[in-house]
Design an enzyme around this catalytic site. Structure first.
Site, mmCIF file in Angstrom:
data_model
loop_
_atom_site.group_PDB
_atom_site.id
_atom_site.type_symbol
_atom_site.label_atom_id
_atom_site.label_comp_id
_atom_site.label_asym_id
_atom_site.label_seq_id
_atom_site.Cartn_x
_atom_site.Cartn_y
_atom_site.Cartn_z
ATOM 1 N N GLY A 40 -13.397 -3.356 0.027
ATOM 2 C CA GLY A 40 -14.772 -2.848 0.102
ATOM 3 C C GLY A 40 -15.071 -1.811 -0.962
ATOM 4 O O GLY A 40 -16.148 -1.806 -1.563
ATOM 5 N N GLY B 44 -9.237 -8.175 -0.825
ATOM 6 C CA GLY B 44 -7.922 -8.363 -0.206
ATOM 7 C C GLY B 44 -7.496 -9.816 -0.182
ATOM 8 O O GLY B 44 -6.354 -10.153 -0.524
ATOM 9 N N LYS C 145 -18.702 -13.868 2.995
ATOM 10 C CA LYS C 145 -20.022 -13.314 3.323
ATOM 11 C C LYS C 145 -20.903 -13.030 2.108
ATOM 12 O O LYS C 145 -20.667 -12.101 1.360
ATOM 13 C CB LYS C 145 -19.858 -12.045 4.136
ATOM 14 C CG LYS C 145 -19.564 -12.335 5.591
ATOM 15 C CD LYS C 145 -20.031 -11.215 6.505
ATOM 16 C CE LYS C 145 -21.256 -11.582 7.304
ATOM 17 N NZ LYS C 145 -21.837 -10.439 7.999
ATOM 18 N N ARG D 238 0.816 -1.217 0.000
ATOM 19 C CA ARG D 238 0.000 0.000 0.000
ATOM 20 C C ARG D 238 0.850 1.267 0.000
ATOM 21 O O ARG D 238 0.434 2.283 -0.549
ATOM 22 C CB ARG D 238 -0.940 -0.002 1.204
ATOM 23 C CG ARG D 238 -2.042 -1.024 1.020
ATOM 24 C CD ARG D 238 -3.210 -0.716 1.903
ATOM 25 N NE ARG D 238 -4.432 -1.115 1.245
ATOM 26 C CZ ARG D 238 -5.519 -1.525 1.884
ATOM 27 N NH1 ARG D 238 -5.539 -1.579 3.192
ATOM 28 N NH2 ARG D 238 -6.589 -1.848 1.205
HETATM 29 P P1 ADP Z 1 -12.075 -10.952 -0.304
HETATM 30 O O1 ADP Z 1 -11.254 -10.398 0.836
HETATM 31 O O2 ADP Z 1 -11.216 -11.316 -1.472
HETATM 32 O O3 ADP Z 1 -13.253 -10.079 -0.647
HETATM 33 P P2 ADP Z 1 -13.640 -12.596 1.469
HETATM 34 O O4 ADP Z 1 -13.127 -11.803 2.636
HETATM 35 O O5 ADP Z 1 -15.057 -12.444 1.090
HETATM 36 O O6 ADP Z 1 -12.701 -12.360 0.194
HETATM 37 O O7 ADP Z 1 -13.459 -14.147 1.764
HETATM 38 C C1 ADP Z 1 -12.220 -14.710 2.078
HETATM 39 C C2 ADP Z 1 -12.357 -15.772 3.113
HETATM 40 O O8 ADP Z 1 -13.307 -16.751 2.752
HETATM 41 C C3 ADP Z 1 -11.049 -16.501 3.312
HETATM 42 O O9 ADP Z 1 -10.576 -16.259 4.611
HETATM 43 C C4 ADP Z 1 -11.397 -17.966 3.080
HETATM 44 O O10 ADP Z 1 -10.758 -18.823 4.005
HETATM 45 C C5 ADP Z 1 -12.890 -17.978 3.303
HETATM 46 N N1 ADP Z 1 -13.525 -19.118 2.637
HETATM 47 C C6 ADP Z 1 -13.463 -19.447 1.332
HETATM 48 N N2 ADP Z 1 -14.129 -20.588 1.080
HETATM 49 C C7 ADP Z 1 -14.642 -20.998 2.266
HETATM 50 C C8 ADP Z 1 -15.423 -22.112 2.681
HETATM 51 N N3 ADP Z 1 -15.831 -23.046 1.808
HETATM 52 N N4 ADP Z 1 -15.757 -22.211 3.986
HETATM 53 C C9 ADP Z 1 -15.357 -21.272 4.872
HETATM 54 N N5 ADP Z 1 -14.612 -20.192 4.549
HETATM 55 C C10 ADP Z 1 -14.254 -20.053 3.268
HETATM 56 MG MG MG Z 2 -11.594 -10.380 2.973
#
Ligand code: ADP
Ligand code: MG
Length: 396
Positions: free
Chosen positions: A376, A353, A199, A37
């Site tokens: 976000g 992220g 989520k 960053r």
């Molecule tokens: P990003 O930061 O790229 O937007 P998210 O924060 O939405 O992604 O999601 C990332 C998290 O989702 C990771 O910590 C990963 O371990 C978790 N994850 C992915 N697949 C699963 C699953 N099947 N069950 C539980 N957690 C999961």
């Molecule tokens: Mg995340």
């Protein structure tokens, strides 16, 4: 919707306030574990230095909730920035007040001053005009180069623009807006979206907006299990958000109506716990996830299926890992799909992220068109929402 850029503005001798995002990960010993960053803000800062601006730089770090918290001081960031720039970065340790006024007045052309963590002041997150007016004191030009914070209506992002003679975008902000606008405004016909992560509820506005333009949506990660449950499948103890299931049903129906190919995993890697050394089971197509297990990665057939589906894509937007990639046992789905995306000729845009971390882990980051620095902020932008920090800047 390109914003007026700092690039063509005469900054010599001007006092320039640059809002950056130096919200870096720190260890308990306040060591920076990843300075990406800071590095991404360097082009704007270097341009200003070389062109003789007097630079006042500011960022938030973590969530100190309006109070001074020693473990969230920006001092280590000031030191790293100095090292990366190869010159002194003044760090008085305050945000506003007499000492800062004096330091601003003393700044010479090409010199740089970093303010203390903006969120040590309660006025930052409340978008307080009085605080913003103090930040803007004696400033000639405001530059927003903090894309990742631009979805927040905070004082250094939004209110400050009312108190400065001129507000413009930095290089990073404009690069983000350009790349993401392409996906939002005029994507090519073969537009494929990969969605995963944790989520679903956070990401529903994004999915709904993507459905206006995308032709295929490939779903994985924990998100897949809310969709599978909505279709009546048994998903055991997989992470499901019960309250979004009706919406998942709606999305599935809407996709069918609009002839959008919405794909869900057909097989899984399942286990009893999210731990490094656990017994795993492959759940093949047609089999159900046992009651006491949870799905933690997409299976091999799904990897093949999704890889095949990605082949004709001209644009791929990806948010959310397809499994618990942090653990090697459950990382194959995300890593293999990262490789598949990287090896094609599509324009590839990544938001999130954790998704970016996974792509770095796969070692293919160089093959992506754009890895957004905003988690976000990127999601909100791609969902078609207006970001306060971007709205506050005049267009070119
Ligand atoms: P990003 O930061 O790229 O937007 P998210 O924060 O939405 O992604 O999601 C990332 C998290 O989702 C990771 O910590 C990963 O371990 C978790 N994850 C992915 N697949 C699963 C699953 N099947 N069950 C539980 N957690 C999961
Ligand atoms: Mg995340």
């Amino acid at each position: 919707m390109k914003k007026r850029s700092i690039e063509n503005i005469d900054v010599k001798g001007k006092r320039v306030f640059v809002r950056v995002d130096f919200n870096v990960p720190l260890t308990d010993a306040r060591e920076i574990t990843d300075d990406t960053r800071i590095k991404t803000a360097l082009p704007t800062l270097r341009l200003l230095m070389e062109n003789g601006a007097k630079i006042v730089c500011a960022s938030h770090l973590g969530r100190p909730e309006g109070k001074k918290k020693n473990d969230l001081t920006l001092k280590p960031v000031a030191q790293r920035l100095a090292k990366l720039l190869g010159r002194e970065v003044q760090f008085p340790g305050e945000i506003i007040g007499k000492e800062i006024d004096a330091a601003k007045a003393r700044l010479k052309e090409g010199e740089i001053l970093l303010l203390q963590n903006l969120r040590f002041h309660p006025g930052e997150t409340t978008n307080d005009p009085d605080f913003a007016r103090e930040l803007a004191k004696d400033i000639d030009i405001y530059v927003n180069d903090a894309f990742a914070a631009s979805h927040r209506a905070h004082a250094s992002i939004q209110a400050i623009t009312q108190f400065v003679p001129l507000s413009v975008a930095g290089f990073l902000l404009n690069k983000e807006v350009e790349a993401l606008s392409m996906a939002l405004e005029n994507p090519p016909k073969n537009y494929t979206v990969i969605l995963g992560g944790a989520k679903v509820s956070d990401k529903l506005p994004l999915i709904q907006n993507l459905m206006q333009k995308a032709r295929k949506i490939l779903i994985g990660g924990a998100m897949a299990y809310s969709f599978l449950k909505a279709k009546g499948a048994n998903v055991g103890r997989s992470e499901v958000e019960e309250n979004v299931i009706p919406l998942c049903k709606e999305i599935i129906e809407k996709a069918a109506k609009k002839e959008i190919k919405l794909l869900l995993p057909v097989d899984h890697i399942a286990s009893y716990a999210i731990e490094p050394e656990v017994t795993i089971r492959m759940i093949k197509r047609g089999e159900e996830i046992p009651d006491e297990m949870m799905g933690l990665d997409i299976g091999f057939e799904t990897i093949q299926l999704y890889t095949q589906e990605l082949k004709d894509a001209q644009l791929i937007v990806w948010n959310g890992p397809l499994g618990v990639f942090e653990l090697e046992t459950f990382s194959a789905g995300t890593i293999e799909i990262a490789r598949a995306v990287a090896s094609g000729s599509a324009i590839t845009i990544v938001g999130g992220g954790d998704t970016t971390a996974a792509i770095n882990k796969a070692g293919v980051a160089d093959h992506f068109t754009h890895l957004s620095t905003g988690g976000g902020a990127a999601l909100e932008f791609l969902a078609g929402l207006k970001l306060p920090g971007i709205e506050a800047l005049p267009e070119e």
